[in-house]
Design a protein around this motif. Structure first.
Motif, PDB file in Angstrom:
ATOM      1  N   VAL A  29       0.643  -2.491  16.949  1.00  0.00           N
ATOM      2  CA  VAL A  29       0.451  -3.776  17.630  1.00  0.00           C
ATOM      3  C   VAL A  29      -0.887  -3.739  18.362  1.00  0.00           C
ATOM      4  O   VAL A  29      -1.190  -2.760  19.053  1.00  0.00           O
ATOM      5  CB  VAL A  29       1.593  -4.059  18.620  1.00  0.00           C
ATOM      6  N   ILE A  30      -1.688  -4.785  18.202  1.00  0.00           N
ATOM      7  CA  ILE A  30      -2.974  -4.873  18.888  1.00  0.00           C
ATOM      8  C   ILE A  30      -2.762  -5.422  20.290  1.00  0.00           C
ATOM      9  O   ILE A  30      -2.255  -6.528  20.467  1.00  0.00           O
ATOM     10  CB  ILE A  30      -3.967  -5.760  18.111  1.00  0.00           C
ATOM     11  N   ASP A  31      -3.108  -4.633  21.286  1.00  0.00           N
ATOM     12  CA  ASP A  31      -2.979  -5.067  22.678  1.00  0.00           C
ATOM     13  C   ASP A  31      -3.970  -6.205  22.937  1.00  0.00           C
ATOM     14  O   ASP A  31      -5.183  -6.027  22.784  1.00  0.00           O
ATOM     15  CB  ASP A  31      -3.277  -3.893  23.613  1.00  0.00           C
ATOM     16  N   PRO A  32      -3.476  -7.411  23.331  1.00  0.00           N
ATOM     17  CA  PRO A  32      -4.389  -8.540  23.535  1.00  0.00           C
ATOM     18  C   PRO A  32      -5.369  -8.328  24.686  1.00  0.00           C
ATOM     19  O   PRO A  32      -6.447  -8.921  24.701  1.00  0.00           O
ATOM     20  CB  PRO A  32      -3.438  -9.708  23.832  1.00  0.00           C
ATOM     21  N   ALA A  33      -5.004  -7.480  25.640  1.00  0.00           N
ATOM     22  CA  ALA A  33      -5.877  -7.265  26.799  1.00  0.00           C
ATOM     23  C   ALA A  33      -7.023  -6.313  26.477  1.00  0.00           C
ATOM     24  O   ALA A  33      -8.175  -6.546  26.853  1.00  0.00           O
ATOM     25  CB  ALA A  33      -5.065  -6.732  27.975  1.00  0.00           C
ATOM     26  N   THR A  34      -6.706  -5.219  25.753  1.00  0.00           N
ATOM     27  CA  THR A  34      -7.722  -4.194  25.488  1.00  0.00           C
ATOM     28  C   THR A  34      -8.277  -4.235  24.085  1.00  0.00           C
ATOM     29  O   THR A  34      -9.342  -3.670  23.817  1.00  0.00           O
ATOM     30  CB  THR A  34      -7.131  -2.803  25.755  1.00  0.00           C
ATOM     31  N   GLY A  35      -7.525  -4.871  23.164  1.00  0.00           N
ATOM     32  CA  GLY A  35      -7.938  -4.876  21.763  1.00  0.00           C
ATOM     33  C   GLY A  35      -7.662  -3.574  21.056  1.00  0.00           C
ATOM     34  O   GLY A  35      -8.095  -3.386  19.904  1.00  0.00           O
ATOM     35  N   LEU A  36      -6.909  -2.657  21.696  1.00  0.00           N
ATOM     36  CA  LEU A  36      -6.596  -1.364  21.104  1.00  0.00           C
ATOM     37  C   LEU A  36      -5.274  -1.436  20.335  1.00  0.00           C
ATOM     38  O   LEU A  36      -4.384  -2.226  20.674  1.00  0.00           O
ATOM     39  CB  LEU A  36      -6.510  -0.293  22.184  1.00  0.00           C
ATOM     40  N   LEU A  89       7.740   1.466  18.859  1.00  0.00           N
ATOM     41  CA  LEU A  89       8.904   2.002  18.155  1.00  0.00           C
ATOM     42  C   LEU A  89       9.922   0.889  17.962  1.00  0.00           C
ATOM     43  O   LEU A  89      10.472   0.367  18.935  1.00  0.00           O
ATOM     44  CB  LEU A  89       9.524   3.152  18.959  1.00  0.00           C
ATOM     45  N   VAL A  90      10.168   0.517  16.710  1.00  0.00           N
ATOM     46  CA  VAL A  90      11.142  -0.530  16.384  1.00  0.00           C
ATOM     47  C   VAL A  90      12.433   0.139  15.920  1.00  0.00           C
ATOM     48  O   VAL A  90      12.441   0.857  14.913  1.00  0.00           O
ATOM     49  CB  VAL A  90      10.612  -1.469  15.285  1.00  0.00           C
ATOM     50  N   PRO A 120       5.281  -9.038  14.432  1.00  0.00           N
ATOM     51  CA  PRO A 120       3.889  -8.920  14.899  1.00  0.00           C
ATOM     52  C   PRO A 120       3.551  -9.852  16.057  1.00  0.00           C
ATOM     53  O   PRO A 120       2.747  -9.501  16.924  1.00  0.00           O
ATOM     54  CB  PRO A 120       3.083  -9.274  13.638  1.00  0.00           C
ATOM     55  N   LYS A 121       4.161 -11.039  16.099  1.00  0.00           N
ATOM     56  CA  LYS A 121       3.872 -11.990  17.168  1.00  0.00           C
ATOM     57  C   LYS A 121       4.609 -11.662  18.458  1.00  0.00           C
ATOM     58  O   LYS A 121       4.118 -11.953  19.548  1.00  0.00           O
ATOM     59  CB  LYS A 121       4.252 -13.408  16.724  1.00  0.00           C
ATOM     60  N   GLU A 122       5.791 -11.079  18.344  1.00  0.00           N
ATOM     61  CA  GLU A 122       6.676 -10.981  19.500  1.00  0.00           C
ATOM     62  C   GLU A 122       6.918  -9.567  20.005  1.00  0.00           C
ATOM     63  O   GLU A 122       7.531  -9.382  21.052  1.00  0.00           O
ATOM     64  CB  GLU A 122       8.024 -11.639  19.165  1.00  0.00           C
ATOM     65  N   SER A 123       6.474  -8.550  19.269  1.00  0.00           N
ATOM     66  CA  SER A 123       6.803  -7.170  19.645  1.00  0.00           C
ATOM     67  C   SER A 123       6.260  -6.790  21.018  1.00  0.00           C
ATOM     68  O   SER A 123       6.954  -6.144  21.815  1.00  0.00           O
ATOM     69  CB  SER A 123       6.275  -6.198  18.591  1.00  0.00           C
ATOM     70  N   ALA A 124       5.015  -7.150  21.321  1.00  0.00           N
ATOM     71  CA  ALA A 124       4.416  -6.750  22.598  1.00  0.00           C
ATOM     72  C   ALA A 124       5.204  -7.315  23.778  1.00  0.00           C
ATOM     73  O   ALA A 124       5.540  -6.589  24.729  1.00  0.00           O
ATOM     74  CB  ALA A 124       2.960  -7.206  22.653  1.00  0.00           C
ATOM     75  N   ALA A 125       5.521  -8.608  23.731  1.00  0.00           N
ATOM     76  CA  ALA A 125       6.281  -9.232  24.823  1.00  0.00           C
ATOM     77  C   ALA A 125       7.693  -8.667  24.903  1.00  0.00           C
ATOM     78  O   ALA A 125       8.222  -8.438  26.002  1.00  0.00           O
ATOM     79  CB  ALA A 125       6.324 -10.746  24.624  1.00  0.00           C
ATOM     80  N   ALA A 126       8.323  -8.438  23.724  1.00  0.00           N
ATOM     81  CA  ALA A 126       9.681  -7.891  23.715  1.00  0.00           C
ATOM     82  C   ALA A 126       9.704  -6.489  24.311  1.00  0.00           C
ATOM     83  O   ALA A 126      10.611  -6.152  25.091  1.00  0.00           O
ATOM     84  CB  ALA A 126      10.223  -7.873  22.288  1.00  0.00           C
ATOM     85  N   ALA A 127       8.716  -5.663  23.966  1.00  0.00           N
ATOM     86  CA  ALA A 127       8.677  -4.295  24.486  1.00  0.00           C
ATOM     87  C   ALA A 127       8.490  -4.277  25.997  1.00  0.00           C
ATOM     88  O   ALA A 127       9.110  -3.466  26.701  1.00  0.00           O
ATOM     89  CB  ALA A 127       7.561  -3.511  23.801  1.00  0.00           C
ATOM     90  N   GLN A 128       7.651  -5.155  26.509  1.00  0.00           N
ATOM     91  CA  GLN A 128       7.459  -5.224  27.959  1.00  0.00           C
ATOM     92  C   GLN A 128       8.744  -5.635  28.670  1.00  0.00           C
ATOM     93  O   GLN A 128       9.097  -5.087  29.713  1.00  0.00           O
ATOM     94  CB  GLN A 128       6.331  -6.202  28.284  1.00  0.00           C
ATOM     95  N   ARG A 129       9.424  -6.615  28.106  1.00  0.00           N
ATOM     96  CA  ARG A 129      10.675  -7.069  28.708  1.00  0.00           C
ATOM     97  C   ARG A 129      11.738  -5.975  28.638  1.00  0.00           C
ATOM     98  O   ARG A 129      12.470  -5.739  29.608  1.00  0.00           O
ATOM     99  CB  ARG A 129      11.165  -8.336  27.999  1.00  0.00           C
TER     100      ARG A 129
END
Length: 383
Positions: free
Chosen positions: A182-189, A194-195, A305-314
């Protein structure tokens, strides 16, 4: 006062109104079919929806509403239970209209036919679990081949069951797992997520209260505890899920895919007509995986791909609360029988429920998702 767990919906009906409307729909279906197993009733009125007279759009009824309506009709003597035994000796529970006047023979013929078809379906049930997992593994393999950012977690570098990750051994194997880039939107890294995937390829429509949901959350919470810095995305793939389950997933930080198909392996040398008869006469959404393997690529190509970053944070926030609730002994599930001497006496079931009418564990998970806990009951005082 309307039960808050049952919204009025577009019809502006309360729970009692939906049950009454479902009773009308059920009686109409029984006038057409005469005899049905309960699973067919749900297939026709939940999966397909009721064709209400004068309304071209199908109206679906939630399974819990259908169960309440069915019980009410049985209490009123408008439908009845039939314990049918097929020629092969299989016992099948059926429901039939109680209005048998001038159609006893037709009801008996329908019972034999529906009993035979449901027994045929029941013989295919053992293949459902492996079939569902095979579809998911194949879809992940296709996503990896297409460059969608997924790689296997299993040591053999193939998608499949996972019993342990690093130092963590799960209490039961996870059906599948993947590393998702997943590409971090803040850092671009690029950040590996883990799914963890559980596959429930059953006719059962999953609600927040079901153990199948809690299994996934428990394993994902254990992973979050073992690897606190690792982004984790729990994912549940099932045939059907109630809208409450999707709300719960959004609140807690996991994702749900309902396939609206039940995958299975058609036994060798089976006439394809047998499958068609079950699909058409029972209304089941069966999908044989013999030959070309179906894909559920969109979930791995677009949704995750669209939702993994937000789901992982939650999930990172909610996992400790979920783990504390799921580790606690379940309430309202006493032993099935207590032995007195040589006779086993059944223990009356004492169900502990939340004010919304839902089992406490599911209700507590919802409260935890909103940052609240259930208030303790005040102590009893002598009068």
């Amino acid at each position: 006062m309307q039960n808050p767990a049952h919204g009025p919906g577009k019809r502006q009906l309360d729970k009692a109104g939906w049950v009454a409307l479902a009773c009308t729909a059920i009686e109409q279906i029984f006038e057409e079919q005469l005899v049905m197993p309960h699973a067919e009733l749900e297939a026709r009125l939940w999966d397909r929806g009721w064709r209400e007279p004068g309304n071209p759009k199908p109206l679906p009824f939630f399974p819990h509403i259908l169960t309440l309506a069915q019980n009410e009709l049985r209490r009123d003597g408008r439908i009845q239970h039939i314990a049918h035994s097929t020629k092969g000796g299989r016992a099948v529970d059926l429901l039939s209209t109680a209005n048998t006047r001038l159609r006893t023979t037709a009801i008996s013929r329908a019972a034999r036919r529906k009993g035979m078809l449901y027994a045929r379906y029941d013989r295919w049930v053992p293949s459902f679990g492996d079939a569902g997992e095979s579809v998911v593994a194949h879809s992940l393999t296709e996503a990896m081949r297409r460059g969608d950012g997924f790689t296997p977690v299993a040591p053999d570098r193939r998608f499949g069951e996972i019993s342990r990750i690093g130092t963590l051994t799960f209490p039961g194997p996870v059906d599948n797992g993947a590393w998702q880039t997943v590409i971090d939107p803040a850092t671009g890294l690029a950040v590996p997520h883990l799914v963890l995937i559980e596959v429930k390829n059953r006719r059962l429509t999953l609600y927040p209260r079901h153990a199948e949901v809690h299994q996934l959350l428990h394993k994902a919470a254990l992973a979050a505890e073992a690897f606190p810095g690792q982004p984790i995305v729990p994912a549940l793939i099932c045939r059907r899920g109630h809208s409450w389950l999707f709300w719960m997933a959004k609140d807690l930080g996991f994702r749900v895919l309902q396939t609206r198909r039940q995958f299975f392996t058609l036994p060798d040398k089976t006439n394809p007509r047998y499958l068609t008869e079950v699909q058409e006469e029972l209304g089941f959404d069966l999908h044989a995986i013999n030959g070309a393997m179906p894909n559920i690529i969109d979930f791995f190509k677009s949704t995750l791909p669209k939702e993994s970053a937000a789901a992982a944070q939650r999930w990172k926030l909610m996992a400790p609360l979920a783990l504390a609730l799921l580790r606690r002994p379940a309430q309202g599930h006493p032993r099935r029988a207590r032995t007195h001497g040589t006779a086993a006496q059944p223990v009356p079931r004492r169900r502990t429920r939340h004010a919304t009418g839902r089992p406490r564990r599911a209700a507590d998970l919802d409260l935890a998702a909103r940052g609240r806990t259930r208030e303790p009951r005040p102590p009893l005082t002598a009068p």
